[in-house]
Design a protein around this motif. Structure first.
Motif, PDB file in Angstrom:
ATOM      1  N   LEU A   1       0.386  -0.364  -5.070  1.00 36.65           N
ATOM      2  CA  LEU A   1      -0.705   0.558  -5.355  1.00 36.65           C
ATOM      3  C   LEU A   1      -0.208   1.802  -6.075  1.00 36.65           C
ATOM      4  O   LEU A   1       0.887   2.302  -5.805  1.00 36.65           O
TER       5      LEU A   1
ATOM      6  N   ILE B   1      -9.060  -1.319  -6.094  1.00 36.65           N
ATOM      7  CA  ILE B   1      -7.682  -0.847  -6.011  1.00 36.65           C
ATOM      8  C   ILE B   1      -7.045  -0.901  -7.389  1.00 36.65           C
ATOM      9  O   ILE B   1      -7.393  -1.745  -8.222  1.00 36.65           O
TER      10      ILE B   1
ATOM     11  N   ALA C   1      -4.186   3.941  -0.889  1.00 33.80           N
ATOM     12  CA  ALA C   1      -2.729   4.057  -0.981  1.00 33.80           C
ATOM     13  C   ALA C   1      -2.198   4.976   0.105  1.00 33.80           C
ATOM     14  O   ALA C   1      -2.856   5.954   0.489  1.00 33.80           O
TER      15      ALA C   1
ATOM     16  N   ARG D   1       0.813  -1.217   0.000  1.00 37.55           N
ATOM     17  CA  ARG D   1       0.000   0.000   0.000  1.00 37.55           C
ATOM     18  C   ARG D   1       0.846   1.266   0.000  1.00 37.55           C
ATOM     19  O   ARG D   1       0.319   2.364  -0.216  1.00 37.55           O
TER      20      ARG D   1
ATOM     21  N   SER E   1      -5.034   5.380  -5.939  1.00 38.08           N
ATOM     22  CA  SER E   1      -5.880   4.445  -5.203  1.00 38.08           C
ATOM     23  C   SER E   1      -6.224   5.048  -3.845  1.00 38.08           C
ATOM     24  O   SER E   1      -5.332   5.544  -3.142  1.00 38.08           O
TER      25      SER E   1
ATOM     26  N   GLY F   1      -3.083  -0.536  -9.332  1.00 42.29           N
ATOM     27  CA  GLY F   1      -1.643  -0.546  -9.102  1.00 42.29           C
ATOM     28  C   GLY F   1      -0.939  -1.238 -10.240  1.00 42.29           C
ATOM     29  O   GLY F   1      -1.444  -1.280 -11.372  1.00 42.29           O
TER      30      GLY F   1
END
Length: 244
Positions: A190, A143, A197, A119, A194, A145
């Motif tokens: 991430l 999410i 994050a 994260r 997000s 990433g």
């Protein structure tokens, strides 16, 4: 006879230009080495620049569901719908802007698959014995990433299980193999947009092209300095310049 005398005098003058042969021989060995190192660093800078361009091109692609990918590649953008499960892992000794902290790793469940999500970074507190608090939503979240491989470092990542918060020194397959992940050798880092994050600011390459260019400049500068040292310490160039 006059021509022969002039030739001998010219040869003697050229030899007399060098007054320190050991330094001359040492310079002759070191100069190609310094130039070669500078050229090698320039090649490294070109390679890193090309790799940077390839990473940027891949990151600009539309995010995909990693479960639908036939082959996983680093920096492939992904998007998942699911929820975080369990307490986070605190990856120790991570820095941002010169500050020491942790990268927060947490299992994310999307459908029937479990993924380990990085994260981002949080700062360490003044008391290193206490881990900083990290919150996460209980409701389902989307999410985004990108895929990033797990470095299979030596040694145990952690002695804790997936239900207990833990401080870990390295992320490796020893740890990920115990978490029942869909892909134990891959994590998801991430992206900054997000909403779960933390501080991302990912360093995509261990050394940027500019660093190799700077190294090349240093090697070439040392080569120039060596030539100047040889001219003024191993030859009679100064005396000849004074006479002129």
């Amino acid at each position: 006879m006059t021509v022969h005398t002039t030739s001998v005098q010219t040869g003697t003058a050229s030899v007399a230009l060098i007054r320190n042969w050991p330094l001359t021989l040492l310079s002759a060995v070191l100069l190609p080495l310094l130039i070669g190192l500078g050229i090698w660093q320039m090649h490294r800078a070109d390679e890193k620049a090309a790799l940077n361009a390839a990473i940027d091109a891949r990151l600009s692609m539309q995010p995909q569901n990693p479960a639908e990918l036939t082959a996983l590649q680093a920096y492939t953008p992904v998007r998942l719908l699911g929820y975080y499960s369990g307490e986070p892992y605190y990856l120790d000794n991570r820095t941002r802007s010169g500050k020491v902290g942790y990268e927060i790793l947490q299992v994310f469940i999307a459908g029937e698959q479990r993924w380990l999500v990085n994260r981002g970074w949080v700062a360490a507190g003044s008391d290193r014995g206490r881990l900083p608090e990290v919150h996460w939503p209980l409701a389902a979240k989307v999410i985004t990433g990108f895929l990033y491989p797990v470095a299979d470092a030596q040694g145990q990542g952690s002695s804790a299980d997936g239900a207990t918060a833990a401080r870990i020194q390295s992320l490796n397959s020893d740890l990920t193999s115990r978490l029942n992940l869909a892909q134990p050798l891959w994590t998801i880092r991430l992206s900054a947009d997000s909403d779960t994050a933390l501080v991302t600011d990912w360093q995509l390459l261990p050394s940027p092209p500019q660093r190799h260019t700077a190294y090349a400049v240093q090697w070439f500068a040392m080569a120039i300095a060596l030539v100047l040292l040889w001219l003024f310490a191993a030859t009679n160039i100064r005396e000849r310049l004074r006479k002129k």
